[in-house]
Structures are given as structure tokens and as C-alpha cells.
Scaffold this motif. Sequence first.
Motif, PDB file in Angstrom:
ATOM      1  N   GLU A  12       0.161  14.390   0.275  1.00 22.10           N
ATOM      2  CA  GLU A  12       1.023  13.555   1.128  1.00 22.10           C
ATOM      3  C   GLU A  12       0.352  13.317   2.482  1.00 22.10           C
ATOM      4  OE1 GLU A  12       4.776  15.552   1.395  1.00 22.10           O
ATOM      5  OE2 GLU A  12       5.305  15.160  -0.686  1.00 22.10           O
ATOM      6  N   ALA A  13      -0.246  14.395   3.032  1.00 24.50           N
ATOM      7  CA  ALA A  13      -0.884  14.252   4.343  1.00 24.50           C
ATOM      8  C   ALA A  13      -2.008  13.223   4.265  1.00 24.50           C
ATOM      9  CB  ALA A  13      -1.410  15.610   4.812  1.00 24.50           C
ATOM     10  N   GLU A  14      -2.809  13.305   3.189  1.00 23.94           N
ATOM     11  CA  GLU A  14      -3.928  12.360   3.046  1.00 23.94           C
ATOM     12  C   GLU A  14      -3.426  10.937   2.841  1.00 23.94           C
ATOM     13  OE1 GLU A  14      -6.449  13.946  -0.037  1.00 23.94           O
ATOM     14  OE2 GLU A  14      -6.775  15.765   1.149  1.00 23.94           O
ATOM     15  N   ALA A  15      -2.404  10.807   2.010  1.00 21.39           N
ATOM     16  CA  ALA A  15      -1.868   9.461   1.732  1.00 21.39           C
ATOM     17  C   ALA A  15      -1.222   8.880   2.983  1.00 21.39           C
ATOM     18  CB  ALA A  15      -0.858   9.527   0.588  1.00 21.39           C
ATOM     19  N   GLN A  16      -0.543   9.743   3.750  1.00 17.86           N
ATOM     20  CA  GLN A  16       0.105   9.233   4.967  1.00 17.86           C
ATOM     21  C   GLN A  16      -0.932   8.770   5.978  1.00 17.86           C
ATOM     22  OE1 GLN A  16       2.722   7.873   5.313  1.00 17.86           O
ATOM     23  NE2 GLN A  16       4.304   9.348   5.868  1.00 17.86           N
ATOM     24  N   ALA A  17      -2.063   9.507   6.043  1.00 13.10           N
ATOM     25  CA  ALA A  17      -3.131   9.094   6.957  1.00 13.10           C
ATOM     26  C   ALA A  17      -3.627   7.704   6.548  1.00 13.10           C
ATOM     27  CB  ALA A  17      -4.262  10.116   6.923  1.00 13.10           C
ATOM     28  N   GLU A  18      -3.699   7.473   5.234  1.00 13.63           N
ATOM     29  CA  GLU A  18      -4.144   6.163   4.740  1.00 13.63           C
ATOM     30  C   GLU A  18      -3.095   5.082   5.059  1.00 13.63           C
ATOM     31  OE1 GLU A  18      -5.488   6.278   0.618  1.00 13.63           O
ATOM     32  OE2 GLU A  18      -5.297   4.092   0.513  1.00 13.63           O
ATOM     33  N   ALA A  19      -1.835   5.396   4.811  1.00 11.52           N
ATOM     34  CA  ALA A  19      -0.772   4.410   5.076  1.00 11.52           C
ATOM     35  C   ALA A  19      -0.715   4.060   6.559  1.00 11.52           C
ATOM     36  CB  ALA A  19       0.577   4.958   4.601  1.00 11.52           C
ATOM     37  N   GLN A  21      -3.022   3.679   8.506  1.00 13.70           N
ATOM     38  CA  GLN A  21      -4.131   2.779   8.888  1.00 13.70           C
ATOM     39  C   GLN A  21      -3.833   1.326   8.529  1.00 13.70           C
ATOM     40  OE1 GLN A  21      -7.035   3.695  10.436  1.00 13.70           O
ATOM     41  NE2 GLN A  21      -6.054   5.703  10.599  1.00 13.70           N
ATOM     42  N   THR A  22      -2.718   1.071   7.841  1.00 14.99           N
ATOM     43  CA  THR A  22      -2.496  -0.293   7.340  1.00 14.99           C
ATOM     44  C   THR A  22      -1.900  -1.213   8.414  1.00 14.99           C
ATOM     45  OG1 THR A  22      -0.263   0.236   6.546  1.00 14.99           O
ATOM     46  CG2 THR A  22      -2.069   0.517   4.967  1.00 14.99           C
ATOM     47  N   ASN A  23      -2.134  -2.516   8.210  1.00 13.95           N
ATOM     48  CA  ASN A  23      -1.499  -3.513   9.064  1.00 13.95           C
ATOM     49  C   ASN A  23       0.016  -3.424   8.910  1.00 13.95           C
ATOM     50  OD1 ASN A  23      -3.966  -4.504   9.847  1.00 13.95           O
ATOM     51  ND2 ASN A  23      -3.996  -6.136   8.309  1.00 13.95           N
ATOM     52  N   ASP A  24       0.451  -3.097   7.693  1.00 14.02           N
ATOM     53  CA  ASP A  24       1.898  -3.044   7.444  1.00 14.02           C
ATOM     54  C   ASP A  24       2.570  -1.942   8.263  1.00 14.02           C
ATOM     55  OD1 ASP A  24       2.003  -5.228   5.823  1.00 14.02           O
ATOM     56  OD2 ASP A  24       1.949  -4.111   3.931  1.00 14.02           O
ATOM     57  N   ARG A  75       0.853  -1.215   0.000  1.00 10.41           N
ATOM     58  CA  ARG A  75       0.000   0.000   0.000  1.00 10.41           C
ATOM     59  C   ARG A  75       0.879   1.253   0.000  1.00 10.41           C
ATOM     60  NH1 ARG A  75      -3.564   0.711  -2.555  1.00 10.41           N
ATOM     61  NH2 ARG A  75      -4.138   2.626  -1.463  1.00 10.41           N
ATOM     62  N   ALA A  76       1.919   1.252   0.813  1.00  9.53           N
ATOM     63  CA  ALA A  76       2.802   2.431   0.871  1.00  9.53           C
ATOM     64  C   ALA A  76       3.486   2.640  -0.484  1.00  9.53           C
ATOM     65  CB  ALA A  76       3.842   2.260   1.975  1.00  9.53           C
ATOM     66  N   ILE A  77       3.860   1.550  -1.126  1.00 10.70           N
ATOM     67  CA  ILE A  77       4.515   1.666  -2.439  1.00 10.70           C
ATOM     68  C   ILE A  77       3.524   2.194  -3.476  1.00 10.70           C
ATOM     69  CG2 ILE A  77       5.538   0.303  -4.327  1.00 10.70           C
ATOM     70  CD1 ILE A  77       7.102  -1.177  -2.264  1.00 10.70           C
ATOM     71  N   ALA A  78       2.298   1.690  -3.427  1.00 14.21           N
ATOM     72  CA  ALA A  78       1.271   2.148  -4.382  1.00 14.21           C
ATOM     73  C   ALA A  78       0.981   3.635  -4.182  1.00 14.21           C
ATOM     74  CB  ALA A  78      -0.003   1.328  -4.201  1.00 14.21           C
ATOM     75  N   LEU A  79       0.888   4.047  -2.933  1.00 15.56           N
ATOM     76  CA  LEU A  79       0.616   5.463  -2.650  1.00 15.56           C
ATOM     77  C   LEU A  79       1.799   6.329  -3.098  1.00 15.56           C
ATOM     78  CD1 LEU A  79      -1.057   5.006   0.849  1.00 15.56           C
ATOM     79  CD2 LEU A  79      -2.187   5.909  -1.203  1.00 15.56           C
ATOM     80  N   THR A  80       3.010   5.832  -2.894  1.00 16.46           N
ATOM     81  CA  THR A  80       4.215   6.570  -3.318  1.00 16.46           C
ATOM     82  C   THR A  80       4.214   6.731  -4.841  1.00 16.46           C
ATOM     83  OG1 THR A  80       5.402   5.611  -1.442  1.00 16.46           O
ATOM     84  CG2 THR A  80       6.746   6.602  -3.190  1.00 16.46           C
TER      85      THR A  80
END
Length: 255
Positions: free
Chosen positions: A224-231, A233-236, A200-205
Motif C-alpha cells: 500500500e505504501a509503495e502504491a500510494q507513493a505512485e498514486a 505522483q499522478t496528475n489526478d 491509475r488509483a483504480i488500477a492500483l486498488t
Amino acid sequence: MAEVEVGRDGDVQTITLDRPDKLNALTRGVHEELHAALEEARDPAVRAVVITGAGRGFSAGQDLGAFGEAGDVAAMLRATYHVNVLAIRSLEKPVIAAVNGVCAGAGLSLACACDIRLASDAAFFVPGFVGIGLIPDSGGTFFLQRLLGTARAFEWMTSNRRLTAAEAHAWGLVSEVIEADSFAGRVSARAAELAAAPTRAIALTKRLYDEAATSTLEEQLEREAEAQAEAAQTNDFREGVAAFREKREARFSGR
Ligand code: LHQ
């Protein structure tokens, strides 16, 4: 007969352009099969994709023998090349171009649409387009400008000069040059490494870098702020932090 082979090894999908006698030149049939393979790659179980070619070519671009089938060139580009370039950019996982050999014309554009380029030392890169009086299509002006800068991209694409894998590496067009004998093994290892990363982090990047090309700093900071909030939330993310605290290797699941 299939002209694109699709294989799965764990969470890595490998797509092989398979018209070796024609250096994997692209026909409407190849585009359709490539599109189906890229659709299949959307499966969340696939966490990294490799695109490569059979034989001594990656791809020599548009099949010039089959060019008669083109008719309305703009419509043909939209229906075939554009669809697949956009499919690669919208895949939410890393896509590696494993450039095993000759890479020319729209084959070069296809490699440049991928996230990472690994080259065999048997590979070479040829603009192609200008050699037959055409412009660099299928993203050839977009990606090469970003990868090489306008001056170098313009000079190269208007010269039709053949670039060796070593020169492509020196220019930053490919990230690694690998001896032909160990190419397949190194590509598999790199793909497995990427597939074991926090997908997920790679896809968002990947998405953020694509958007950065046309954003203001303010817009990009917000994205970036929105994507980081999403990242976050991940199990990873939880696993990454836990592994750090426990001083062990993280085991990312891609979720
Ligand atoms: C080919 C091709 C090929 C068919 C080698 N087609 N058979 C988009 C939309 C609309 C219009 C057109 O274009 C586009 C986008 C584009 O991609 S335009 C650019 C198209 N590509 C080119 O102009 C490259 C043409 N090929 C070459 O310049 C050379 O073949 C390269 C430099 C790629 C490789 O040279 P060599 O290593 O010397 O190989 P070769 O020339 O001997 O080719 C091997 C075989 O592959 C040969 O077939 P044959 O039956 O004679 O053994 C070639 O005819 C065939 N082949 N490219 N694009």
C-alpha cells in the motif's frame, strides 16, 4: 465471421460475446477474439471495459457441441480460459461484467473474473459444471470463494441450483440488479462514471485487492505504501486536491 464484437464509446470499450443462438457459449474462436479485444483494451485511451453478451445470454460457458475440439482438457484450459482470465485481472482499468442474461459454467467464472458485476433482472446464474460432472474451472473455485465464502460457494457449485438476479444480489455476487429495459443505459452510465475516475488509483486498488488475498498484513501495508507513493505522483492526485480546495468537481485524466 466475428463472434465477439468490440465497440468504443469515448474512453469505454465494450466487448460483446456474439453467438446469441448458443447463449454465447465459448469456443476456441471466441476465446481468441476475446483475447484480441482484451489486448486492444490495454490502450491507455480506454479507461473502462464492459464485457456483455448478445441476445438472452451472457454466456452458457464452454460450448458443449464444440467440446470435441478440446482434446487435452488441461492444455485447452491453459491456452484459452486461463489466458483471458489473467488478461482481465492484469488490465489496469476496471472491467465490468454486464450480465444481460443466462450466465453458466465458465461464463459464470468469466463474470466473476471481472471487477464489477451488474445484472439485468432477466439474468440468472447456473453453476453448470457439476451438472455435467466437472469442477468449477477458469477461476470458479478462486473467485467464488472470495465473493461468497467457502461454505456458500461449495454448496451452490455442488448443487447446480439456478440463482435469480435478485438472489445473486442478496449474496453479493452482483452489485446491482437493473430492469432489462433500462439495462444498457445504466451499464453505459456506470462505465462512463468509472472511465471518468482516477484510472491509475483504480488500477492500483485492483492490484492491491488481488494481492491482499495471499499477503500477510505486513506485506500488504508495504505494498500500500509503495502504491500510494505512485498514486501521489499522478496528475489526478494533483487535480483531486486542487478541485477539493477550489470547491469544484475534479476532472480526472487517468494520468
Ligand atoms: C449451448 C450451451 C452450451 C452449446 C446452451 N454449449 N450450446 C471447460 C473446459 C472443458 C470442458 C468443458 O467445460 C469447461 C467449462 C464449462 O463451462 S463446463 C459448463 C458448460 N455449460 C453448461 O453445462 C451449461 C449448459 N447449458 C444449460 O444448462 C442451459 O442451456 C442453460 C441453463 C445455460 C440455459 O437454459 P435455457 O434458458 O433453457 O436455454 P436452452 O438450454 O434452451 O439453450 C438455448 C440454446 O443454446 C440451445 O440450442 P438449440 O439449438 O437447442 O436452441 C442450447 O443447446 C444452446 N446452448 N448452452 N454450453
